[in-house]
Design an enzyme around this catalytic site. Sequence first.
Site, PDB file in Angstrom:
ATOM      1  N   PRO A  23      -5.699  -9.652   1.731  1.00 47.89           N
ATOM      2  CA  PRO A  23      -5.877  -7.863   1.371  1.00 47.89           C
ATOM      3  C   PRO A  23      -6.542  -8.094  -0.072  1.00 47.89           C
ATOM      4  O   PRO A  23      -6.343  -8.765  -0.916  1.00 47.89           O
ATOM      5  CB  PRO A  23      -4.405  -7.897   1.169  1.00 47.89           C
ATOM      6  CG  PRO A  23      -3.780  -8.892   0.684  1.00 47.89           C
ATOM      7  CD  PRO A  23      -4.344 -10.196   1.432  1.00 47.89           C
ATOM      8  N   GLN A  76       0.852  -4.919   3.352  1.00 50.53           N
ATOM      9  CA  GLN A  76       1.060  -5.430   2.121  1.00 50.53           C
ATOM     10  C   GLN A  76       1.550  -4.451   1.216  1.00 50.53           C
ATOM     11  O   GLN A  76       1.066  -3.310   0.970  1.00 50.53           O
ATOM     12  CB  GLN A  76       0.097  -6.189   1.363  1.00 50.53           C
ATOM     13  CG  GLN A  76       0.416  -7.158  -0.006  1.00 50.53           C
ATOM     14  CD  GLN A  76      -0.721  -7.823  -0.687  1.00 50.53           C
ATOM     15  OE1 GLN A  76      -1.573  -7.025  -1.123  1.00 50.53           O
ATOM     16  NE2 GLN A  76      -0.607  -8.982  -0.600  1.00 50.53           N
ATOM     17  N   CYS A 106      -0.765 -10.041  -7.811  1.00 43.83           N
ATOM     18  CA  CYS A 106      -2.041  -9.133  -8.188  1.00 43.83           C
ATOM     19  C   CYS A 106      -2.224  -9.043  -9.809  1.00 43.83           C
ATOM     20  O   CYS A 106      -1.076  -9.070 -10.458  1.00 43.83           O
ATOM     21  CB  CYS A 106      -1.868  -7.663  -7.854  1.00 43.83           C
ATOM     22  SG  CYS A 106      -3.211  -6.658  -8.347  1.00 43.83           S
ATOM     23  N   LYS A 147       3.029 -13.072  -1.355  1.00 46.28           N
ATOM     24  CA  LYS A 147       1.878 -13.269  -1.856  1.00 46.28           C
ATOM     25  C   LYS A 147       2.021 -13.766  -3.239  1.00 46.28           C
ATOM     26  O   LYS A 147       2.363 -12.726  -4.017  1.00 46.28           O
ATOM     27  CB  LYS A 147       0.599 -12.866  -1.424  1.00 46.28           C
ATOM     28  CG  LYS A 147      -0.720 -13.314  -1.795  1.00 46.28           C
ATOM     29  CD  LYS A 147      -1.803 -12.700  -1.139  1.00 46.28           C
ATOM     30  CE  LYS A 147      -3.035 -13.288  -1.398  1.00 46.28           C
ATOM     31  NZ  LYS A 147      -3.592 -13.387  -2.697  1.00 46.28           N
TER      32      LYS A 147
END
Length: 342
Positions: A23, A76, A106, A147
């Site tokens: 993503p 996500q 992120c 993630k």
Amino acid sequence: MTNFWQTPITIGNLKINRFMAAPLDGITDSPLRQLIRQFSPNEMLMTEMRHVACVSNEKDRKSLRYETLEQPLAFQFSANKIEFIEKAVERVIESGFIMINLNCGCPAPVVTKSGSGSALMANETLLIELMQHFVKVIRGRVPFTIKIRAGYKKKNAVEIAKIAQDNGAECIMIHPRTQPEGFTSRLDYELTKQVKEAVQVPVIFSGNINRFEQAVKVHEMTGVDGFMIGRALWGAPWKMREITDAAEGKSFSVDLQTVLACALQHLDLNMHCFGPRGFIPFKKQLPQYIRGVVDASEWRFKLLRTQTEPEMRALLLQIIEENKPICIPSSNESLNCPASLG
């Protein structure tokens, strides 16, 4: 002997291929995913990251839109509180997404300052609360995965991976750099290996994979189960096909005419998906598509300054015209010309 690269990964109730799309916010939107599907019909794709509050509250359900051909498609989330999770999850499952992923990786300051993204790796109490709530709401209907990065400010991926597994995560996806390291510093393969050895669920590697040979080396060093292709797909929707064909001992490549045809189709898809202003987000993709043309820097300057879709389209058509294959007369004076683009 079973070929590792052709054997699917089992994640919860799913079996997916070893390679999948990562993503990327603002990049792996529906238009790009549709183009990827033309080259890679079976690999799992992922949506852009969306906050649970956004998904829960948006009236038009914009973040849930996709074309059927984009499946298998995972969703996500980002989150920093349990509020909104239940409604957001129900909407995602109702919409047919095959997997839910919580972003704990992120590095963008606009995300981490709210406590979301990789900042969750420095807040184990909140992370556990979020994961437990996701698992409770999902009720096994789709796999729940996370993630992560190597860590937020310090490397604690092994500890976080164990916590995630203990709290219901059925797969760990790791980009082995810390938040301050962004996307350019050295990837920590040894840490990735430690994560893989610490958990029983599949571990997926994310970071600078743009050739099959790289994936082979990373697998040898870390033992990971699969690979995410991320920035390599930026303006190159055929890239995963190159890698998966190489994994089968085949060769795949695209010529400049195909690249430019994809660029024009990408513009069409953006206009269909996003409306009259759809040419603006496409500017993020354009520089990658035209790298191989003569005077690419000049064309890039002109394209990025366009103010309307017709203006951008006219420039792309001009580039296509100027980069058509040259016709070379054969010995009998007839012309041997590849078929031109429509």
